[in-house]
Design an enzyme around this catalytic site. Structure first.
Site, PDB file in Angstrom:
ATOM      1  N   SER A  19       0.579  -0.939   0.126  1.00  0.00           N
ATOM      2  CA  SER A  19      -0.205  -0.444  -0.124  1.00  0.00           C
ATOM      3  C   SER A  19       0.886   1.145  -0.028  1.00  0.00           C
ATOM      4  O   SER A  19       1.618   1.336  -0.034  1.00  0.00           O
ATOM      5  CB  SER A  19      -0.973   0.273   1.174  1.00  0.00           C
ATOM      6  OG  SER A  19      -1.365   1.564   1.168  1.00  0.00           O
ATOM      7  N   THR A  66      -8.252  -2.219   3.175  1.00  0.00           N
ATOM      8  CA  THR A  66      -8.249  -2.145   1.758  1.00  0.00           C
ATOM      9  C   THR A  66      -8.333  -3.349   1.782  1.00  0.00           C
ATOM     10  O   THR A  66      -9.369  -5.193   3.241  1.00  0.00           O
ATOM     11  CB  THR A  66      -6.887  -1.567   1.280  1.00  0.00           C
ATOM     12  OG1 THR A  66      -7.323  -2.192  -0.013  1.00  0.00           O
ATOM     13  CG2 THR A  66      -6.022  -2.263   2.544  1.00  0.00           C
ATOM     14  N   LYS A  70     -13.123  -4.496   2.569  1.00  0.00           N
ATOM     15  CA  LYS A  70     -13.511  -3.687   3.235  1.00  0.00           C
ATOM     16  C   LYS A  70     -15.500  -4.039   3.178  1.00  0.00           C
ATOM     17  O   LYS A  70     -16.277  -2.839   3.544  1.00  0.00           O
ATOM     18  CB  LYS A  70     -13.790  -2.278   1.773  1.00  0.00           C
ATOM     19  CG  LYS A  70     -12.390  -2.130   1.160  1.00  0.00           C
ATOM     20  CD  LYS A  70     -12.657  -1.385   0.268  1.00  0.00           C
ATOM     21  CE  LYS A  70     -11.301  -1.263  -0.358  1.00  0.00           C
ATOM     22  NZ  LYS A  70     -11.017  -0.125  -2.020  1.00  0.00           N
ATOM     23  N   ALA A 130     -18.213  -4.963 -13.031  1.00  0.00           N
ATOM     24  CA  ALA A 130     -19.545  -4.781 -12.199  1.00  0.00           C
ATOM     25  C   ALA A 130     -18.800  -5.292 -10.934  1.00  0.00           C
ATOM     26  O   ALA A 130     -20.084  -5.951 -10.306  1.00  0.00           O
ATOM     27  CB  ALA A 130     -20.930  -5.208 -12.964  1.00  0.00           C
ATOM     28  N   GLY A 131     -17.905  -4.895 -10.618  1.00  0.00           N
ATOM     29  CA  GLY A 131     -17.225  -5.277  -9.683  1.00  0.00           C
ATOM     30  C   GLY A 131     -17.217  -3.821  -8.172  1.00  0.00           C
ATOM     31  O   GLY A 131     -18.319  -3.636  -8.220  1.00  0.00           O
ATOM     32  N   GLY A 132     -16.787  -4.640  -7.347  1.00  0.00           N
ATOM     33  CA  GLY A 132     -16.508  -3.395  -6.275  1.00  0.00           C
ATOM     34  C   GLY A 132     -16.333  -1.504  -6.711  1.00  0.00           C
ATOM     35  O   GLY A 132     -16.932  -1.075  -6.506  1.00  0.00           O
ATOM     36  N   GLY A 247      -6.342   6.737 -13.318  1.00  0.00           N
ATOM     37  CA  GLY A 247      -7.217   6.636 -11.676  1.00  0.00           C
ATOM     38  C   GLY A 247      -5.983   6.352  -9.954  1.00  0.00           C
ATOM     39  O   GLY A 247      -6.030   6.696  -9.417  1.00  0.00           O
TER      40      GLY A 247
HETATM   41  N1  NAP Z   1      -7.832   4.058  -7.980  1.00  0.00           N
HETATM   42  C1  NAP Z   1      -8.012   3.675  -7.275  1.00  0.00           C
HETATM   43  O1  NAP Z   1      -7.754   4.595  -6.290  1.00  0.00           O
HETATM   44  C2  NAP Z   1      -8.614   2.355  -7.183  1.00  0.00           C
HETATM   45  C3  NAP Z   1      -9.728   1.980  -5.889  1.00  0.00           C
HETATM   46  C4  NAP Z   1     -10.421   0.918  -6.151  1.00  0.00           C
HETATM   47  C5  NAP Z   1      -9.858   0.126  -6.941  1.00  0.00           C
HETATM   48  N2  NAP Z   1      -8.990   0.562  -8.387  1.00  0.00           N
HETATM   49  C6  NAP Z   1      -8.752  -0.831  -9.629  1.00  0.00           C
HETATM   50  O2  NAP Z   1     -10.039  -0.974  -9.545  1.00  0.00           O
HETATM   51  C7  NAP Z   1      -9.885  -2.372 -10.566  1.00  0.00           C
HETATM   52  C8  NAP Z   1     -11.794  -2.914 -10.208  1.00  0.00           C
HETATM   53  O3  NAP Z   1     -11.031  -3.593  -8.575  1.00  0.00           O
HETATM   54  P1  NAP Z   1     -12.641  -3.927  -7.665  1.00  0.00           P
HETATM   55  O4  NAP Z   1     -11.832  -4.385  -7.046  1.00  0.00           O
HETATM   56  O5  NAP Z   1     -13.712  -3.635  -8.738  1.00  0.00           O
HETATM   57  O6  NAP Z   1     -12.554  -6.157  -8.879  1.00  0.00           O
HETATM   58  P2  NAP Z   1     -13.486  -7.081  -8.779  1.00  0.00           P
HETATM   59  O7  NAP Z   1     -14.672  -6.696  -7.878  1.00  0.00           O
HETATM   60  O8  NAP Z   1     -12.875  -7.710  -8.857  1.00  0.00           O
HETATM   61  O9  NAP Z   1     -14.190  -6.229  -9.981  1.00  0.00           O
HETATM   62  C9  NAP Z   1     -13.485  -6.262 -11.787  1.00  0.00           C
HETATM   63  C10 NAP Z   1     -14.460  -6.161 -12.076  1.00  0.00           C
HETATM   64  O10 NAP Z   1     -13.855  -5.563 -13.579  1.00  0.00           O
HETATM   65  C11 NAP Z   1     -14.456  -7.546 -15.067  1.00  0.00           C
HETATM   66  N3  NAP Z   1     -13.491  -7.728 -15.194  1.00  0.00           N
HETATM   67  C12 NAP Z   1     -12.416  -8.602 -14.567  1.00  0.00           C
HETATM   68  N4  NAP Z   1     -10.689  -8.548 -15.019  1.00  0.00           N
HETATM   69  C13 NAP Z   1     -11.310  -8.156 -16.151  1.00  0.00           C
HETATM   70  C14 NAP Z   1     -10.974  -8.131 -17.685  1.00  0.00           C
HETATM   71  N5  NAP Z   1     -10.008  -7.933 -18.513  1.00  0.00           N
HETATM   72  N6  NAP Z   1     -11.364  -7.294 -19.251  1.00  0.00           N
HETATM   73  C15 NAP Z   1     -12.754  -7.214 -18.615  1.00  0.00           C
HETATM   74  N7  NAP Z   1     -13.516  -6.422 -17.656  1.00  0.00           N
HETATM   75  C16 NAP Z   1     -12.443  -7.648 -16.459  1.00  0.00           C
HETATM   76  C17 NAP Z   1     -14.967  -7.911 -14.199  1.00  0.00           C
HETATM   77  O11 NAP Z   1     -15.787  -8.774 -14.110  1.00  0.00           O
HETATM   78  P3  NAP Z   1     -16.773  -9.845 -14.299  1.00  0.00           P
HETATM   79  O12 NAP Z   1     -17.844  -9.613 -13.176  1.00  0.00           O
HETATM   80  O13 NAP Z   1     -17.321 -10.498 -15.497  1.00  0.00           O
HETATM   81  O14 NAP Z   1     -15.569 -11.287 -13.418  1.00  0.00           O
HETATM   82  C18 NAP Z   1     -15.589  -7.195 -12.826  1.00  0.00           C
HETATM   83  O15 NAP Z   1     -16.646  -6.476 -13.073  1.00  0.00           O
HETATM   84  C19 NAP Z   1      -8.282  -2.976 -10.218  1.00  0.00           C
HETATM   85  O16 NAP Z   1      -7.943  -2.994 -10.616  1.00  0.00           O
HETATM   86  C20 NAP Z   1      -7.893  -2.016  -8.192  1.00  0.00           C
HETATM   87  O17 NAP Z   1      -7.069  -1.869  -8.969  1.00  0.00           O
HETATM   88  C21 NAP Z   1      -8.154   1.149  -8.264  1.00  0.00           C
END
Ligand code: NAP
Length: 288
Positions: A19, A66, A70, A130-132, A247
């Protein structure tokens, strides 16, 4: 320097060693000359219950939370902010007189990053994933008077569940579809937000989810992934001359907002940004 009066803040996660938050918050604390310290706590799932009572006992002032805690942490809090409750995830806890209250500053950080570069009122927003993170951002968009929200995902059941949840709790009717049907929506889209890990290090050569020829120069394209800083979808946005948002700003502003919640003090965002860029090996943030 830490002394008998130092007030403690920190981040809990598993793992937590990667982190950038300790670096970012301690740089801010030092620049403001405050007698605070921000430390990482590696907390395993089985200890989440003890975490809140332990933090209260130690007079910790505030925590970031984190992955993967969460959601789980919510059941041990005394209070929760309404946006965090709707999202169903907490990344910030403030302790006041033995009361632990949860917030979600990921959502607020994303909105701050977006609004810094583009007007979002009455805009049509396409959210990829559609994730977190999509959940936090999609709920936050509902508080911003956007015109429409459409969630696209490669597994439609997850997009449907999220869209239905938001539609049942807010004034918005959120649309959803398969990622592969993005063409149907792009003509009317003003803002694209990628919340998927597509293109994230080490998969930097992944095909972008949307190409330049499907975008237009009036669009804003926000990728919440920031390793690398310029992801595939942002490269495509550049080709067409669209507004681009990184981001890294979302990460920065979630930290700024957490600090404000804990202390009531405006953070030194410039110092925080400089330190995270340096730690990420980025010399020049350029237009971002
Ligand atoms: N900038 C920031 O401060 C910040 C904060 C939070 C998160 N993030 C980043 O955001 C991303 C998502 O985090 P999350 O917590 O939401 O993850 P998550 O809950 O695992 O959700 C991931 C989503 O992305 C889809 N997905 C995964 N791999 C994919 C690919 N190769 N092509 C197309 N769709 C894909 C998944 O689809 P399915 O449902 O079909 O599996 C799901 O809807 C991570 O890379 C994380 O590092 C950045």
């Amino acid at each position: 320097m830490i002394d008998g009066n130092t007030l403690l803040f920190g981040i809990v996660g598993d793992p937590v060693g990667h982190s950038l938050s300790p670096l970012m918050h301690n740089a801010n604390i030092e620049s403001l000359g405050l007698n605070y310290a921000y430390v990482p706590f590696h907390v395993k799932k089985e200890n989440i219950q003890n975490l809140i009572s332990g933090a209260k006992a130690l007079n910790i002032q505030g925590l970031n939370v984190t992955i993967p805690h969460k959601i789980e942490v919510i059941k041990y809090l005394d209070e929760i902010d309404s946006l965090a409750e709707n999202i169903g995830a907490v990344n910030t806890i403030k302790f006041t007189d033995g009361i632990a209250k949860g917030y979600n500053t990921d959502a607020i950080g994303a909105m701050t990053a977006l609004k810094e570069k583009t007007d979002i009122k009455n805009k049509n927003v396409l959210v990829l994933g559609a994730g977190g993170a999509s959940r936090a951002i999609s709920y936050a968009l509902c508080e911003e008077d956007v015109n429409s929200i459409t969630i696209l995902n490669r597994h439609i059941n997850k997009a449907e569940a999220l869209a239905d949840d938001i539609s049942s709790k807010t004034d918005y009717t959120v649309s959803y579809d398969l990622q592969s049907n993005s063409n149907k929506y792009l003509k009317d889209t003003d803002i694209i937000i990628n919340t998927t890990p597509n293109g994230m290090y080490p998969h930097v050569d992944d095909k972008p989810l949307i190409y330049a020829q499907e975008m237009n120069s009036d669009m804003a394209v926000f990728d919440i992934v920031y390793t690398p800083l310029e992801t595939g979808i942002l490269k495509e946005a550049k080709k067409i001359g669209a507004t681009r948002i990184s981001g890294i700003k979302m990460f920065l502003y979630q930290g700024v907002e957490s600090f404000k919640i804990w202390t009531g003090i405006d953070a030194n965002s410039k110092v925080m940004e400089d330190v995270i860029l340096k730690a990420s090996g980025i010399d020049d943030i350029g237009e971002f």
